[in-house]
Design an enzyme around this catalytic site. Sequence first.
Site, short mmCIF file in Angstrom:
data_model
loop_
_atom_site.label_atom_id
_atom_site.label_comp_id
_atom_site.label_asym_id
_atom_site.label_seq_id
_atom_site.Cartn_x
_atom_site.Cartn_y
_atom_site.Cartn_z
N ASP A 174 -0.14 12.83 -8.54
CA ASP A 174 -0.25 11.66 -7.66
C ASP A 174 -0.02 12.10 -6.22
O ASP A 174 0.41 13.22 -5.96
CB ASP A 174 0.67 10.51 -8.08
CG ASP A 174 2.15 10.83 -7.93
OD1 ASP A 174 2.49 11.84 -7.26
OD2 ASP A 174 2.98 10.08 -8.45
N LEU A 175 -0.38 11.23 -5.30
CA LEU A 175 -0.28 11.55 -3.88
C LEU A 175 1.11 11.20 -3.36
O LEU A 175 1.67 10.16 -3.71
CB LEU A 175 -1.34 10.79 -3.08
CG LEU A 175 -2.79 11.04 -3.51
CD1 LEU A 175 -3.74 10.27 -2.61
CD2 LEU A 175 -3.11 12.52 -3.48
N ASP A 186 -2.90 5.90 -7.23
CA ASP A 186 -3.06 7.30 -6.81
C ASP A 186 -2.71 8.25 -7.95
O ASP A 186 -2.32 9.40 -7.72
CB ASP A 186 -2.20 7.60 -5.59
CG ASP A 186 -0.71 7.44 -5.87
OD1 ASP A 186 -0.36 6.60 -6.74
OD2 ASP A 186 0.11 8.13 -5.24
#
Length: 296
Positions: free
Chosen positions: A177-178, A220
């Site tokens: 994930d970001l 994300d």
Amino acid sequence: MQTLNLVENSNVDFNAFKLFDTRDHKNNYRKLALAEQLQTTLELDHLLNIFAMEAAKFVDFSGLYFKQADVRASARGSKAGKKERIFELKLNNRYLGTLTYAINSPISITNHTVLKQLHKLLVHPINNAIKYQQALKLAMEDGLTGLGNRRYFDQQLKRAMHHSNRQKSRLGIVVSDLNKFKAINDTYGHNIGDDVLVEFANALRKSTRDSDSLFRFGGDEFAIIVEDASEQSLHIIERRIEQAISNNALLHQYKVTCSLGYTFMNRADNEKSLFERADNMLYTRKMNMPKTLTVV
């Protein structure tokens, strides 16, 4: 390459009987039987299997293939022949794809005429099958990034685990994930956030092999299924992702970084345990931000 273009009156439903010669009852019966069989499936491979059995009565071929962009299918047991004969299929001037015969001996003029008539019976079933495949793809695809969605991930992970057990190969799973993605959305708006997600998906594509499968779960959250994996291959993917992010102008502009977690399947795993172990590794790394990944 020859082209078959079946043109119809758009106000009249397709009627297979229009393709038959009313004077030839024996051939009409055979064609009707084929038309009925071709209506029993929406699977392209199965369609070609059915069609190949009839076409083999008139053509000496060892393989039958259909291709349209990234849609491909072949009759069971297809292999190369001495030559290829290619027919382009169209419906109302719209390109459907190419039908290729791997032939072992020339096609006579008489049988060539019969083959063209048989192709007319195949056009609509192939068109329906293509639309069905496209609908399936849309149902399994994330609309923003074009990656597989969570439903497709669950399906492909189950398949990959069975394949790994059968082949005794190593299966890896990477989740990502970001970092601070919510701040990007809050500061710059969701349009920029969507652009970031699209570019991150492109970075994943550039960082993986064609045999690796990429997915976005929503938000994300992303995942990669890596078949025939090794510790080296997963470290290479990590380094390539970092490089792809740094080389991407938009991701660099918004200072995008990501966290990764990964693991390998063991023989006691089910889909849930395998994913959760990789997800826990992601959470641990995100909290502690270590410089390297640990393989579980």
